[in-house]
Scaffold this motif. Structure first.
Motif, PDB file in Angstrom:
ATOM      1  N   ASP A 208     129.092  73.664  31.530  1.00  0.00           N
ATOM      2  CA  ASP A 208     128.535  75.018  31.603  1.00  0.00           C
ATOM      3  C   ASP A 208     129.143  75.811  32.755  1.00  0.00           C
ATOM      4  OD1 ASP A 208     126.980  74.461  29.434  1.00  0.00           O
ATOM      5  OD2 ASP A 208     125.125  74.128  30.566  1.00  0.00           O
ATOM      6  N   GLY A 209     129.316  75.177  33.907  1.00  0.00           N
ATOM      7  CA  GLY A 209     129.841  75.885  35.066  1.00  0.00           C
ATOM      8  C   GLY A 209     131.283  76.324  34.889  1.00  0.00           C
ATOM      9  N   VAL A 210     132.124  75.450  34.344  1.00  0.00           N
ATOM     10  CA  VAL A 210     133.538  75.818  34.209  1.00  0.00           C
ATOM     11  C   VAL A 210     133.719  76.879  33.132  1.00  0.00           C
ATOM     12  CG1 VAL A 210     134.299  73.584  35.084  1.00  0.00           C
ATOM     13  CG2 VAL A 210     134.080  73.899  32.623  1.00  0.00           C
ATOM     14  N   VAL A 211     132.898  76.833  32.078  1.00  0.00           N
ATOM     15  CA  VAL A 211     132.961  77.868  31.041  1.00  0.00           C
ATOM     16  C   VAL A 211     132.491  79.206  31.608  1.00  0.00           C
ATOM     17  CG1 VAL A 211     131.996  78.638  28.837  1.00  0.00           C
ATOM     18  CG2 VAL A 211     132.732  76.259  29.120  1.00  0.00           C
ATOM     19  N   ALA A 212     131.436  79.174  32.409  1.00  0.00           N
ATOM     20  CA  ALA A 212     130.925  80.413  33.010  1.00  0.00           C
ATOM     21  C   ALA A 212     131.957  81.046  33.934  1.00  0.00           C
ATOM     22  CB  ALA A 212     129.629  80.128  33.774  1.00  0.00           C
ATOM     23  N   GLN A 213     132.690  80.226  34.677  1.00  0.00           N
ATOM     24  CA  GLN A 213     133.689  80.773  35.583  1.00  0.00           C
ATOM     25  C   GLN A 213     134.853  81.398  34.821  1.00  0.00           C
ATOM     26  OE1 GLN A 213     133.500  81.306  38.857  1.00  0.00           O
ATOM     27  NE2 GLN A 213     135.364  82.466  38.425  1.00  0.00           N
ATOM     28  N   LEU A 214     135.278  80.765  33.755  1.00  0.00           N
ATOM     29  CA  LEU A 214     136.346  81.340  32.933  1.00  0.00           C
ATOM     30  C   LEU A 214     135.896  82.664  32.330  1.00  0.00           C
ATOM     31  CD1 LEU A 214     139.152  81.002  31.647  1.00  0.00           C
ATOM     32  CD2 LEU A 214     138.049  79.748  29.782  1.00  0.00           C
ATOM     33  N   ARG A 215     134.667  82.699  31.853  1.00  0.00           N
ATOM     34  CA  ARG A 215     134.147  83.934  31.257  1.00  0.00           C
ATOM     35  C   ARG A 215     134.056  85.038  32.301  1.00  0.00           C
ATOM     36  NH1 ARG A 215     129.570  82.067  29.556  1.00  0.00           N
ATOM     37  NH2 ARG A 215     130.412  81.350  27.555  1.00  0.00           N
ATOM     38  N   SER A 216     133.680  84.677  33.520  1.00  0.00           N
ATOM     39  CA  SER A 216     133.560  85.672  34.585  1.00  0.00           C
ATOM     40  C   SER A 216     134.912  86.315  34.898  1.00  0.00           C
ATOM     41  CB  SER A 216     132.985  85.018  35.842  1.00  0.00           C
ATOM     42  OG  SER A 216     132.940  85.934  36.910  1.00  0.00           O
ATOM     43  N   LEU A 217     135.955  85.504  34.957  1.00  0.00           N
ATOM     44  CA  LEU A 217     137.291  86.068  35.206  1.00  0.00           C
ATOM     45  C   LEU A 217     137.712  87.000  34.083  1.00  0.00           C
ATOM     46  CD1 LEU A 217     139.329  83.079  36.681  1.00  0.00           C
ATOM     47  CD2 LEU A 217     138.946  85.296  37.767  1.00  0.00           C
ATOM     48  N   LEU A 218     137.360  86.658  32.854  1.00  0.00           N
ATOM     49  CA  LEU A 218     137.682  87.529  31.720  1.00  0.00           C
ATOM     50  C   LEU A 218     136.878  88.829  31.789  1.00  0.00           C
ATOM     51  CD1 LEU A 218     137.958  85.062  28.708  1.00  0.00           C
ATOM     52  CD2 LEU A 218     139.737  86.608  29.536  1.00  0.00           C
ATOM     53  N   ASP A 219     135.608  88.718  32.125  1.00  0.00           N
ATOM     54  CA  ASP A 219     134.752  89.909  32.182  1.00  0.00           C
ATOM     55  C   ASP A 219     135.239  90.895  33.245  1.00  0.00           C
ATOM     56  OD1 ASP A 219     133.189  88.855  30.186  1.00  0.00           O
ATOM     57  OD2 ASP A 219     131.613  88.118  31.528  1.00  0.00           O
ATOM     58  N   GLN A 220     135.815  90.387  34.322  1.00  0.00           N
ATOM     59  CA  GLN A 220     136.256  91.252  35.424  1.00  0.00           C
ATOM     60  C   GLN A 220     137.739  91.631  35.344  1.00  0.00           C
ATOM     61  OE1 GLN A 220     134.574  90.162  39.456  1.00  0.00           O
ATOM     62  NE2 GLN A 220     134.275  88.221  38.392  1.00  0.00           N
ATOM     63  N   ARG A 221     138.396  91.256  34.269  1.00  0.00           N
ATOM     64  CA  ARG A 221     139.858  91.381  34.248  1.00  0.00           C
ATOM     65  C   ARG A 221     140.340  92.820  34.416  1.00  0.00           C
ATOM     66  NH1 ARG A 221     138.140  90.524  29.131  1.00  0.00           N
ATOM     67  NH2 ARG A 221     138.930  91.794  27.418  1.00  0.00           N
ATOM     68  N   LEU A 222     139.614  93.790  33.872  1.00  0.00           N
ATOM     69  CA  LEU A 222     140.096  95.169  33.975  1.00  0.00           C
ATOM     70  C   LEU A 222     140.116  95.631  35.427  1.00  0.00           C
ATOM     71  CD1 LEU A 222     138.412  96.875  30.880  1.00  0.00           C
ATOM     72  CD2 LEU A 222     140.753  96.039  31.138  1.00  0.00           C
ATOM     73  N   ASP A 223     139.100  95.290  36.191  1.00  0.00           N
ATOM     74  CA  ASP A 223     139.073  95.663  37.604  1.00  0.00           C
ATOM     75  C   ASP A 223     140.097  94.866  38.404  1.00  0.00           C
ATOM     76  OD1 ASP A 223     137.065  97.537  37.273  1.00  0.00           O
ATOM     77  OD2 ASP A 223     135.461  96.072  37.617  1.00  0.00           O
TER      78      ASP A 223
END
Length: 447
Positions: A208-223
């Motif tokens: 769960d933690g590693v998936v959440a971190q990958l998703r977080s980087l994707l969510d912030q990619r535009l900034d």
């Protein structure tokens, strides 16, 4: 690393008709040390978007020098800008920084020190890296050729790379990333033990933690992309590795087929990400073992449920993907007797009579390129369309159990598009543990 296997079906000696067909179509090659002449023989493949260059061992100098000569030609003359190899992403990043004249990315430890060190830490790879650095020197960034690792084993370094990036780009997010990765941190230097503990204890482990971190980087990619797109891409790829590695080390205790497929799918997806990152029209050269770059569906691997990057490239790119296998008969090879053991220089036994390698040896051509694409090669494809044994030597070589350990059945005509043959090969020359005297600080293997 290879996974040689047998389907249980008996094989017969290579028929005379196959040997005669190979003799008619085998094109003699110059020495790969004659870089221009050798590379020019492969211009015919330059229209492809992806060219996969194999190797029958992880420790034969001729395979490395041949792939370097071919790649130099493709980069110089035909617009290839991505070189992707069966190596860890953070280690290959040191070479990428070197060849593209960039500052070295932060690291937690030394480079190319994980077994088998000789696979990439050798004179042959250094010579190619030095050439690529000179080639890129006068070119704008978008035309420079980059060097990348496709593999999944760098759990510790990849965690460190993500955290180092976020420490600069977003300190608050870095703190959250440390929390998410905290579950894995105690195991980052012994990931196989993590997989064993999770499988024995049950549960999802640290997924769960590693998936959440990958998703977080994707969510912030535009900034994040606004500040440094290259740095974000590097961090994102390392976050993908952490996720894939966490799954891989759990899967290896369930099924060798599942872990193999997970690894090769990750390598293929990394290639796809690299192609997209380099932009429309990007063209890539892959260096990996025959067992990865050939079409697994035409081998005993595929018949037992495994796939590989070569098969996935064929499905994705069709005729725009070309896979070239490499083979040898005898000589010397750098390999170990067991996983994690010291490197040895071992003598390669002559190929078995019921193998493709034996058929190529019987042609009498010591170095050759055999290309069976095109309508005029139908008879050659037919001759190569029967099951025979093929040899696969990875980082481990056990001559005393060679048939069981290193041979598997294959249909060469469907596995590859062409074959490079060296009747005799010699071992790669590993680099010593120390940085050579006088080498610049940006030297890619410097400790």
């Amino acid at each position: 690393m290879t996974q040689a296997s047998l389907s249980g079906r008996s094989t017969i000696a290579a028929p005379d008709e196959l040997v005669e067909a190979l003799r008619r179509h085998a094109e003699p090659l110059p020495s790969p040390d004659k870089v221009e002449d050798f590379g020019a023989c492969f211009d015919r493949f330059a229209d492809a978007r992806v060219i996969l260059l194999g190797e029958a061992t992880h420790g034969s100098s001729e395979f490395y020098r041949a792939r370097a000569a071919i790649t130099r030609r493709l980069v110089e003359r035909h617009g290839f800008t991505v070189v992707a190899v069966e190596a860890d992403w953070p280690d290959a990043a040191r070479i990428d920084d070197y060849v593209r004249h960039q500052a070295s990315r932060p690291r937690r430890g030394d480079v190319f020190v994980r077994f088998p060190t000789w696979m990439w830490r050798n004179q042959e790879v250094l010579a190619f890296a030095d050439w690529l650095r000179r080639h890129n020197q006068a070119l704008p960034e978008e035309r420079q050729a980059s060097f990348h690792g496709l593999d999944v084993y760098s759990l510790s370094e990849s965690i460190h790379a993500v955290l180092a990036y976020l420490d600069k780009a977003d300190p608050d997010e870095a703190a959250e990333a440390r929390r998410r990765y905290g579950c894995l941190t105690p195991w980052q230097d012994e990931p196989a033990e993590y997989g064993r503990r999770v499988m024995l204890g049950g549960g999802k482990g640290c997924e769960d933690g590693v998936v959440a971190q990958l998703r977080s980087l994707l969510d912030q990619r535009l900034d994040l992309l606004k500040h440094d797109g290259a740095a974000w891409f590097d961090a994102y790829q390392n976050a993908r590795i952490v996720r894939a590695a966490e799954r891989y080390y759990r899967a290896m205790y369930r099924s060798s087929t599942e872990s193999w497929n997970l690894r090769d799918r990750h390598m293929f997806e990394t290639l796809q990400a690299l192609m997209a990152h380099r932009g429309s029209g990007a063209k890539a050269v892959i260096w990996a073992h025959n067992s990865h770059v050939g079409n697994a569906a035409a081998t005993a691997m595929g018949w037992q449920g495994e796939f590989n990057i070569g098969q996935l490239c064929r499905l994705a790119y069709g005729d725009d993907a070309v896979s070239i296998g490499f083979g040898t008969d005898t000589g010397l090879v750098a390999a170990a007797s067991d996983w994690g053991a010291e490197m040895e220089i071992k003598s390669v036994r002559p190929a078995r009579p019921d193998s493709y390698e034996h058929a190529f040896r019987r042609t009498g051509v010591v170095r050759s390129l055999t290309d069976w694409r095109g309508k005029d090669k139908a008879s050659l494809r037919e001759a190569l369309g029967h099951r025979l044994l093929e040899r696969a030597i990875g980082v481990i070589y056990r001559p005393e159990t060679e048939r069981l350990s290193h041979y598997f059945e294959a249909v060469l005509a469907e596995q590859f598009d062409a074959w490079v043959w060296f009747e005799q090969t010699r071992a790669v020359t590993p680099l010593g543990p120390e940085k050579p005297q006088g080498a610049p600080e940006t030297w890619p293997f410097g400790l």
